[in-house]
Design a protein around this motif. Structure first.
Motif, PDB file in Angstrom:
ATOM      1  N   GLY A 104       0.899  -1.083   0.194  1.00 31.10           N
ATOM      2  CA  GLY A 104      -0.069  -0.126  -0.108  1.00 31.10           C
ATOM      3  C   GLY A 104       1.092   1.439   0.029  1.00 31.10           C
ATOM      4  O   GLY A 104       1.845   1.409   0.811  1.00 31.10           O
ATOM      5  N   TYR A 105       0.436   2.111  -0.988  1.00 26.08           N
ATOM      6  CA  TYR A 105       1.698   3.264  -1.010  1.00 26.08           C
ATOM      7  C   TYR A 105       0.975   4.351  -1.872  1.00 26.08           C
ATOM      8  O   TYR A 105      -0.173   4.363  -2.401  1.00 26.08           O
ATOM      9  CB  TYR A 105       2.841   2.969  -1.632  1.00 26.08           C
ATOM     10  N   TRP A 106       1.553   5.625  -1.552  1.00 21.66           N
ATOM     11  CA  TRP A 106       1.261   6.868  -2.250  1.00 21.66           C
ATOM     12  C   TRP A 106       2.452   7.151  -3.120  1.00 21.66           C
ATOM     13  O   TRP A 106       3.554   6.926  -2.831  1.00 21.66           O
ATOM     14  CB  TRP A 106       1.284   7.915  -1.070  1.00 21.66           C
ATOM     15  N   ALA A 142       7.688   7.397  -4.478  1.00 21.54           N
ATOM     16  CA  ALA A 142       6.667   6.566  -3.802  1.00 21.54           C
ATOM     17  C   ALA A 142       6.817   6.314  -2.460  1.00 21.54           C
ATOM     18  O   ALA A 142       8.137   6.073  -2.182  1.00 21.54           O
ATOM     19  CB  ALA A 142       6.221   5.249  -4.727  1.00 21.54           C
ATOM     20  N   LEU A 143       6.039   6.281  -1.484  1.00 15.98           N
ATOM     21  CA  LEU A 143       6.178   5.811  -0.195  1.00 15.98           C
ATOM     22  C   LEU A 143       5.078   5.016   0.343  1.00 15.98           C
ATOM     23  O   LEU A 143       4.092   5.477   0.304  1.00 15.98           O
ATOM     24  CB  LEU A 143       6.422   7.214   0.702  1.00 15.98           C
ATOM     25  N   GLY A 144       5.382   3.959   1.033  1.00 16.11           N
ATOM     26  CA  GLY A 144       4.326   3.126   1.595  1.00 16.11           C
ATOM     27  C   GLY A 144       4.923   1.798   2.390  1.00 16.11           C
ATOM     28  O   GLY A 144       6.110   2.026   3.106  1.00 16.11           O
ATOM     29  N   GLY A 145       4.254   0.698   2.548  1.00 15.08           N
ATOM     30  CA  GLY A 145       4.271  -0.398   3.502  1.00 15.08           C
ATOM     31  C   GLY A 145       4.146  -1.685   2.556  1.00 15.08           C
ATOM     32  O   GLY A 145       3.387  -1.650   1.544  1.00 15.08           O
ATOM     33  N   PHE A 146       4.678  -2.783   3.020  1.00 11.43           N
ATOM     34  CA  PHE A 146       4.342  -3.952   2.350  1.00 11.43           C
ATOM     35  C   PHE A 146       4.347  -5.240   3.532  1.00 11.43           C
ATOM     36  O   PHE A 146       4.864  -4.810   4.708  1.00 11.43           O
ATOM     37  CB  PHE A 146       5.431  -4.443   1.354  1.00 11.43           C
ATOM     38  N   ALA A 147       3.585  -6.262   3.243  1.00  8.03           N
ATOM     39  CA  ALA A 147       3.569  -7.517   4.020  1.00  8.03           C
ATOM     40  C   ALA A 147       3.854  -8.659   3.122  1.00  8.03           C
ATOM     41  O   ALA A 147       3.166  -8.675   1.956  1.00  8.03           O
ATOM     42  CB  ALA A 147       2.354  -7.687   4.868  1.00  8.03           C
ATOM     43  N   THR A 148       4.432  -9.814   3.396  1.00  9.02           N
ATOM     44  CA  THR A 148       4.625 -11.034   2.766  1.00  9.02           C
ATOM     45  C   THR A 148       4.200 -12.133   3.640  1.00  9.02           C
ATOM     46  O   THR A 148       4.711 -12.067   4.719  1.00  9.02           O
ATOM     47  CB  THR A 148       6.005 -11.095   1.984  1.00  9.02           C
ATOM     48  N   ILE A 149       3.910 -13.119   2.889  1.00 12.21           N
ATOM     49  CA  ILE A 149       3.843 -14.636   3.533  1.00 12.21           C
ATOM     50  C   ILE A 149       4.242 -15.544   2.677  1.00 12.21           C
ATOM     51  O   ILE A 149       3.818 -15.338   1.368  1.00 12.21           O
ATOM     52  CB  ILE A 149       2.440 -14.934   4.114  1.00 12.21           C
ATOM     53  N   GLU A 202       8.788   0.730   2.595  1.00  7.04           N
ATOM     54  CA  GLU A 202       9.538   0.710   1.314  1.00  7.04           C
ATOM     55  C   GLU A 202       9.242   2.101   0.617  1.00  7.04           C
ATOM     56  O   GLU A 202       8.245   2.952   0.942  1.00  7.04           O
ATOM     57  CB  GLU A 202       8.945  -0.104   0.252  1.00  7.04           C
ATOM     58  N   ALA A 203      10.142   2.432  -0.242  1.00  6.82           N
ATOM     59  CA  ALA A 203      10.043   3.832  -0.964  1.00  6.82           C
ATOM     60  C   ALA A 203      11.025   3.802  -1.999  1.00  6.82           C
ATOM     61  O   ALA A 203      12.055   2.929  -2.314  1.00  6.82           O
ATOM     62  CB  ALA A 203      10.584   4.950   0.037  1.00  6.82           C
ATOM     63  N   GLN A 204      10.523   4.389  -3.098  1.00  6.68           N
ATOM     64  CA  GLN A 204      11.042   4.683  -4.319  1.00  6.68           C
ATOM     65  C   GLN A 204      11.335   6.324  -4.468  1.00  6.68           C
ATOM     66  O   GLN A 204      10.396   7.179  -4.269  1.00  6.68           O
ATOM     67  CB  GLN A 204      10.377   4.159  -5.396  1.00  6.68           C
ATOM     68  N   ALA A 205      12.327   6.706  -5.354  1.00  3.73           N
ATOM     69  CA  ALA A 205      12.633   7.918  -5.655  1.00  3.73           C
ATOM     70  C   ALA A 205      12.808   8.003  -7.303  1.00  3.73           C
ATOM     71  O   ALA A 205      13.751   7.047  -7.763  1.00  3.73           O
ATOM     72  CB  ALA A 205      13.911   8.591  -4.925  1.00  3.73           C
ATOM     73  N   TYR A 206      12.490   9.028  -7.860  1.00  4.38           N
ATOM     74  CA  TYR A 206      12.626   9.059  -9.257  1.00  4.38           C
ATOM     75  C   TYR A 206      13.182  10.155  -9.941  1.00  4.38           C
ATOM     76  O   TYR A 206      13.197  11.200  -9.508  1.00  4.38           O
ATOM     77  CB  TYR A 206      11.081   9.107 -10.132  1.00  4.38           C
ATOM     78  N   PHE A 207      14.216  10.015 -10.705  1.00  6.22           N
ATOM     79  CA  PHE A 207      15.084  10.850 -11.159  1.00  6.22           C
ATOM     80  C   PHE A 207      15.337  10.553 -12.919  1.00  6.22           C
ATOM     81  O   PHE A 207      16.313   9.754 -13.271  1.00  6.22           O
ATOM     82  CB  PHE A 207      16.565  10.788 -10.579  1.00  6.22           C
ATOM     83  N   GLY A 208      14.460  11.075 -13.515  1.00 10.58           N
ATOM     84  CA  GLY A 208      14.630  11.099 -14.884  1.00 10.58           C
ATOM     85  C   GLY A 208      14.349   9.650 -15.273  1.00 10.58           C
ATOM     86  O   GLY A 208      13.519   9.049 -15.152  1.00 10.58           O
ATOM     87  N   ASN A 209      15.415   9.137 -15.918  1.00  8.72           N
ATOM     88  CA  ASN A 209      15.424   7.695 -16.389  1.00  8.72           C
ATOM     89  C   ASN A 209      16.079   6.721 -15.208  1.00  8.72           C
ATOM     90  O   ASN A 209      16.374   5.592 -15.524  1.00  8.72           O
ATOM     91  CB  ASN A 209      16.195   7.395 -17.550  1.00  8.72           C
ATOM     92  N   VAL A 210      16.115   7.267 -13.797  1.00  9.58           N
ATOM     93  CA  VAL A 210      16.700   6.435 -13.058  1.00  9.58           C
ATOM     94  C   VAL A 210      15.683   6.189 -11.780  1.00  9.58           C
ATOM     95  O   VAL A 210      15.007   7.327 -11.256  1.00  9.58           O
ATOM     96  CB  VAL A 210      17.996   7.062 -12.325  1.00  9.58           C
ATOM     97  N   GLN A 250      13.984  -0.999   0.842  1.00  9.95           N
ATOM     98  CA  GLN A 250      12.980  -1.526   1.781  1.00  9.95           C
ATOM     99  C   GLN A 250      13.642  -2.141   3.023  1.00  9.95           C
ATOM    100  O   GLN A 250      14.985  -2.415   2.974  1.00  9.95           O
ATOM    101  CB  GLN A 250      12.453  -3.019   0.801  1.00  9.95           C
ATOM    102  N   VAL A 251      12.942  -2.098   3.916  1.00  3.38           N
ATOM    103  CA  VAL A 251      13.354  -2.629   5.336  1.00  3.38           C
ATOM    104  C   VAL A 251      12.276  -3.640   5.813  1.00  3.38           C
ATOM    105  O   VAL A 251      11.331  -3.099   5.766  1.00  3.38           O
ATOM    106  CB  VAL A 251      13.822  -1.457   6.409  1.00  3.38           C
ATOM    107  N   ASP A 252      12.599  -4.787   6.409  1.00  2.27           N
ATOM    108  CA  ASP A 252      11.878  -5.678   6.883  1.00  2.27           C
ATOM    109  C   ASP A 252      12.178  -6.164   8.265  1.00  2.27           C
ATOM    110  O   ASP A 252      13.353  -6.668   8.221  1.00  2.27           O
ATOM    111  CB  ASP A 252      11.279  -6.558   5.971  1.00  2.27           C
ATOM    112  N   TYR A 253      10.998  -6.983   8.895  1.00  2.00           N
ATOM    113  CA  TYR A 253      11.015  -7.610   9.942  1.00  2.00           C
ATOM    114  C   TYR A 253       9.953  -8.727   9.843  1.00  2.00           C
ATOM    115  O   TYR A 253       8.931  -8.321   9.309  1.00  2.00           O
ATOM    116  CB  TYR A 253      10.762  -6.979  11.265  1.00  2.00           C
ATOM    117  N   GLY A 254      10.642 -10.088  10.075  1.00  2.00           N
ATOM    118  CA  GLY A 254       9.578 -11.193  10.019  1.00  2.00           C
ATOM    119  C   GLY A 254      10.047 -12.293  11.064  1.00  2.00           C
ATOM    120  O   GLY A 254      10.597 -12.310  12.012  1.00  2.00           O
TER     121      GLY A 254
END
Length: 285
Positions: free
Chosen positions: A107-109, A116-123, A144-152, A157-161
Motif C-alpha cells: 500500500g503506497y502513495w 513513492a512511499l508506503g509499506g508491505f507485508a509478505t507470507i 518501502e520507498a522509491q525516488a524517481y530521477f529522470g530515467n533512474v 525496503q527494510v523488513d522484520y519477520g
C-alpha cells in the motif's frame, strides 16, 4: 432604400456565416481534444527457468530452478495505490524437489514525477522432501520507498519477520533490507542492480545472507512481451561456515495496462520483494 436593405442583407449573411464557421471550428476542437488517461489497473505475469550453483569449502553442487510471479496494481485514486503479488519458486537438486510459494501486498502513495512511499507485508510457505512433513512458513512486514530521477529509479525496503511452524508457538526472528537501482537506457530497456542483507536469529547464533544481483530486461515495442536475464549471488555465513549460491535465469514477462517498461515502473506494478536463491526458510526473508 433598396441599397440600404441590400447592405443589411449582406451584413446578416456575413454574421450567419461567421457564426456557422465558429460553431463548426469549436465542434472540431472538442472532437480533436485528446482524452487524458486516468489511473487504471495494470500489472504483469512472468516466468523464469535457470540453474543454481552452490559452493562450500571443499564441495559444490548444481540444481535446476524455475518459478513465476504475478503482480497487479490497483489505483485507489490519482496517488494512492494497492498492489498484490503472488509467486512460486522451485528447484530440483539430486532428484529432490523443494519449493516456496506465497504472496505480498503493498500500500503506497505515489507521485510518478517524484517518489513513492508506503509499506508491505509478505507470507511464504515451503514444501518438499527435506521438510519432514512440517508446515513451515514465514512472514515479513516493513516500509518501502522509491525516488524517481529522470530515467533512474532508486528503491529501498527494510523488513522484520518471523519463521514459524503451524501449531507451534516457537519462532525465529528475521531482519533484512535491500536497495535497488533501476536504469532505463530507453523506455523499453531496463537494467537493475541490487544489494541486500538479511539475518535470522538461531538461538545464540545468526545466519547472515548478503545478496547481490544484476538484471537486464527488454520489452518489444508495441507489444506486452518482455524478455529478461538475471544473475543473483547469495552469500550465507554462520559460525565461521560460509556458502555461496549462484543463480542464473532467463525469463518472459507479459504486461497489461502499460505501454513501456518505464511507464510500468512509474504508473503500474512497480513494487517487488526479495526472493532468496535457496528454497528453505533459512535462506532469507
Amino acid at each position: 432604400m433598396r441599397a440600404l436593405m441590400y447592405r443589411l442583407l449582406l451584413g446578416a449573411a456575413a454574421i450567419a456565416a461567421t457564426a456557422t464557421a465558429t460553431s463548426a471550428f469549436a465542434a472540431d476542437a472538442i472532437v480533436m481534444t485528446p482524452e487524458v488517461a486516468g489511473p487504471h489497473i495494470s500489472g504483469y505475469v512472468e516466468a523464469y527457468l535457470g540453474g543454481l550453483y552452490l559452493t562450500v569449502p571443499g564441495d559444490h553442487a548444481s540444481a535446476t530452478t524455475a518459478g513465476g510471479t504475478g503482480r497487479v496494481n490497483f489505483p485507489i485514486d490519482s496517488r494512492w495505490n494497492v498492489q498484490t503479488d503472488a509467486f512460486v519458486d522451485s528447484l530440483w537438486i539430486q532428484g529432490q524437489n523443494l519449493y516456496g510459494y506465497g504472496g505480498a501486498v503493498h500500500g503506497y502513495w505515489r507521485d510518478p514525477s517524484s517518489y513513492a512511499l508506503g509499506g508491505f507485508a509478505t507470507i511464504e510457505g515451503y514444501g518438499g522432501v527435506n521438510f519432514g512433513g512440517q508446515n513451515l512458513y514465514n512472514f515479513t512486514v516493513g516500509p518501502e520507498a522509491q525516488a524517481y530521477f529522470g530515467n533512474v529509479t532508486l528503491y529501498g525496503q527494510v523488513d522484520y519477520g518471523q519463521i514459524r511452524a503451524s501449531g507451534s508457538s516457537d519462532h525465529l526472528d528475521t531482519w533484512g533490507g535491500r536497495g535497488v537501482v533501476r536504469y532505463f537506457a530507453r523506455d523499453n530497456l531496463r537494467f537493475d542492480a541490487e544489494l541486500g542483507y538479511s539475518t535470522i536469529s538461531l538461538g545464540g547464533e545468526h545466519l547472515n545472507t548478503v545478496t547481490g544481483a544484476l538484471q537486464a530486461m527488454y520489452r518489444f515495442s508495441g507489444t506486452p512481451l518482455s524478455v529478461f536475464g538475471r544473475y543473483q549471488l547469495d552469500h550465507l555465513s554462520t559460525s565461521g561456515v560460509s556458502e555461496n549460491i549462484h543463480k542464473y535465469v532467463i525469463g518472459l514477462r507479459a504486461s497489461f495496462g502499460s505501454d513501456t517498461l518505464l511507464d510500468e515502473d512509474r504508473n503500474g506494478a512497480t513494487m517487488d520483494t526479495y526472493r532468496p536463491n535457496i528454497i528453505q526458510p533459512f535462506g532469507g526473508g
